[in-house]
Design a protein around this motif. Sequence first.
Motif, short mmCIF file in Angstrom:
data_model
loop_
_atom_site.label_atom_id
_atom_site.label_comp_id
_atom_site.label_asym_id
_atom_site.label_seq_id
_atom_site.Cartn_x
_atom_site.Cartn_y
_atom_site.Cartn_z
N ILE A 160 0.85 -1.18 0.00
CA ILE A 160 0.00 0.00 0.00
C ILE A 160 0.89 1.23 0.00
O ILE A 160 1.95 1.24 0.63
CB ILE A 160 -0.95 0.01 1.23
CG1 ILE A 160 -1.92 1.20 1.14
CG2 ILE A 160 -0.18 0.00 2.54
CD1 ILE A 160 -3.00 1.15 2.22
N SER A 161 0.51 2.25 -0.73
CA SER A 161 1.28 3.48 -0.80
C SER A 161 0.96 4.37 0.40
O SER A 161 -0.20 4.49 0.81
CB SER A 161 0.98 4.24 -2.09
OG SER A 161 1.25 3.44 -3.21
N VAL A 162 2.03 5.00 0.94
CA VAL A 162 1.85 5.94 2.06
C VAL A 162 2.63 7.20 1.74
O VAL A 162 3.58 7.18 0.97
CB VAL A 162 2.33 5.33 3.39
CG1 VAL A 162 1.49 4.14 3.80
CG2 VAL A 162 3.81 4.96 3.33
N VAL A 163 2.21 8.31 2.35
CA VAL A 163 2.85 9.61 2.19
C VAL A 163 3.50 9.99 3.51
O VAL A 163 2.98 9.69 4.59
CB VAL A 163 1.83 10.68 1.75
CG1 VAL A 163 2.52 12.01 1.55
CG2 VAL A 163 1.10 10.24 0.50
N GLU A 164 4.65 10.62 3.42
CA GLU A 164 5.38 11.01 4.62
C GLU A 164 4.49 11.88 5.53
O GLU A 164 3.86 12.83 5.10
CB GLU A 164 6.64 11.79 4.23
CG GLU A 164 7.49 12.22 5.43
CD GLU A 164 8.73 12.97 4.98
OE1 GLU A 164 8.96 13.07 3.78
OE2 GLU A 164 9.44 13.46 5.87
#
Length: 617
Positions: free
Chosen positions: A569-573
């Motif tokens: 799954i993609s995550v953002v800082e």
Amino acid sequence: MSWGTELWDQFDNLEKHTQWGIDILEKYIKFVKERTEIELSYAKQLRNLSKKYQPKKNSKEEEEYKYTSCKAFISTLNEMNDYAGQHEVISENMTSHIIGDLARYIQELKQERKSNFHDGRKAQQHIETCWKQLESSKRRFERDCKEADRAQQYFEKMDADINVTKADVEKARQQAQIRHQMAEDSKADYSSILQKFNHEQHEYYHTHIPNIFQKIQEMEERRIVKIGESMKTYAEVDRQVIPIIGKCLDGIVKAAESIDQKNDSQLVIEAYKSGFEPPGDIEFEDYTQPMKRTVSDNSLSNSRGEGKPELKFGGKSKGKLWPFIKKNKLVSLLTSPHQPPPPPPASASPSAVPNGPQSPKQQKEPLSHRFNEFMTTKPKIHCFRSLKRGLSLKLGATPEDFSNLPPEQRRKKLQQKVDELNKEIQKEMDQRDAITKMKDVYLKNPQMGDPASLDHKLAEVSQTIEKLRLETQKFEAWLAEVEGRLPARSEQSRRQSGLYDSQNPPTVNNCAQDRESPDGSYTEEQSQESEVKVLATDFDDEFDDEEPLPAIGTCKALYTFEGQNEGTISVVEGETLYVIEEDKGDGWTRIRRNEDEEGYVPTSYVEVYLDKNAKDS
């Protein structure tokens, strides 16, 4: 032999000839210039040709150039590059030593020629002026003589006429005397001018013109010598690069002589050797004996223990032929026996699921029997959820542990990966040492910089080194497993296998077998495992209705992660998410964004805050 004496009357022809000589010199310069352009074009084409056939860096083609014949070809390309450089040298030397030199010489030659012919025209104009003066004096003398003769005749006529007065006769006599005197003066002037003209003419044809023509002759001879020297230089420029070109050709010959066919044959063995043993003899199957059916096709209550003899029989008869068997995976998976669910991703990439060669086709078990067991065995739901993730990961990129390769090729790939990681670690350590030294300099000399400004960079480098070391340990463990220094299965696999044993002993016990034989080759169990994965996807709709796992805490993304593989799954800082499964030691944490979005992210990318109550429960 002098142009001044032999060609004293060929002023115009000499002017045309010297101009033709200059045109010839300019034509030769143009020829050399075009030759230099050809050399440059040829060198450029040779360089482009060499570059075109050079192997691309970091590509599969570069790996193929390990053979001696390919290395010789690379050496030939490099020598051709040097060969092209020598043609560039020819062009440069011809431009500087011939074209530039002759261009300057032509300018000087034109100036000298212009000066010499200017002096010749000046001498011509002077002699022509003297000739005009002589002609004028001569005509005046002739006219005065005629006038004196007419005056004398008129006087004699008047003197003989008795009717003319004495005064008229005296007047005619005086006029005749005057004309005679004028004739004498014109004669004296004509004689003087004639002598002067003869002197000037002698000087012109015997002194001035010979000197001028001699200078023109010397100028023309220098031009001829110069063009001859240029032609010698033209040849010398080529001759100077012949030794280097010879070395280039010698290099090509040496490269050709270095080709070792035996070594190349050995490299082929190293490149494609699988490490498997050749298949053994096929046992005779006697179909004349009556076969006893132990499993009914329409039975829905057969036990797993009854299916074992069939599997064993099929494996025994066909197990040794599997390296050469290719079949439809979907049919194989739908007809495979039960398998334990694979563990969560045990590599640094969720897609790194072993994808080795298929085992031979197993003895088929009735599909109705499998469906009956699937519906009656509740603990298998968790296993199939993991199988669903494992199957999706299997469809992704090449496994990180190269488990899809034969043992020998896998060992080589793992060793190569370990060497690359060690180089990266050394590079990062050198960078850390450099930053440390710079920090010491800042501490000793604060005016040069702030030491605290390097702490963040130092921490990043240290973190990178630690990650690389973990990666190296992981690949070294896989390498040791392949080389036989460790047991066939890693501790992580054992731990997870034990977990499944405790959760579902009857189901998993039959499947918790090593996927590799003691010699490192693949066995039938791997095919069975992959068969169960597809079976899980067939009943995927049954699992979607299951309640989602509860959150056991939260986490904050330290870095942005692009989840491009299945199961991630993609995550953002800076993003905050829910943790639903803690890291099991494989480097991945399972998180959820909302009810529909969940997946795995690297544990090092997030900061986890576990709920104590949820953890204890």
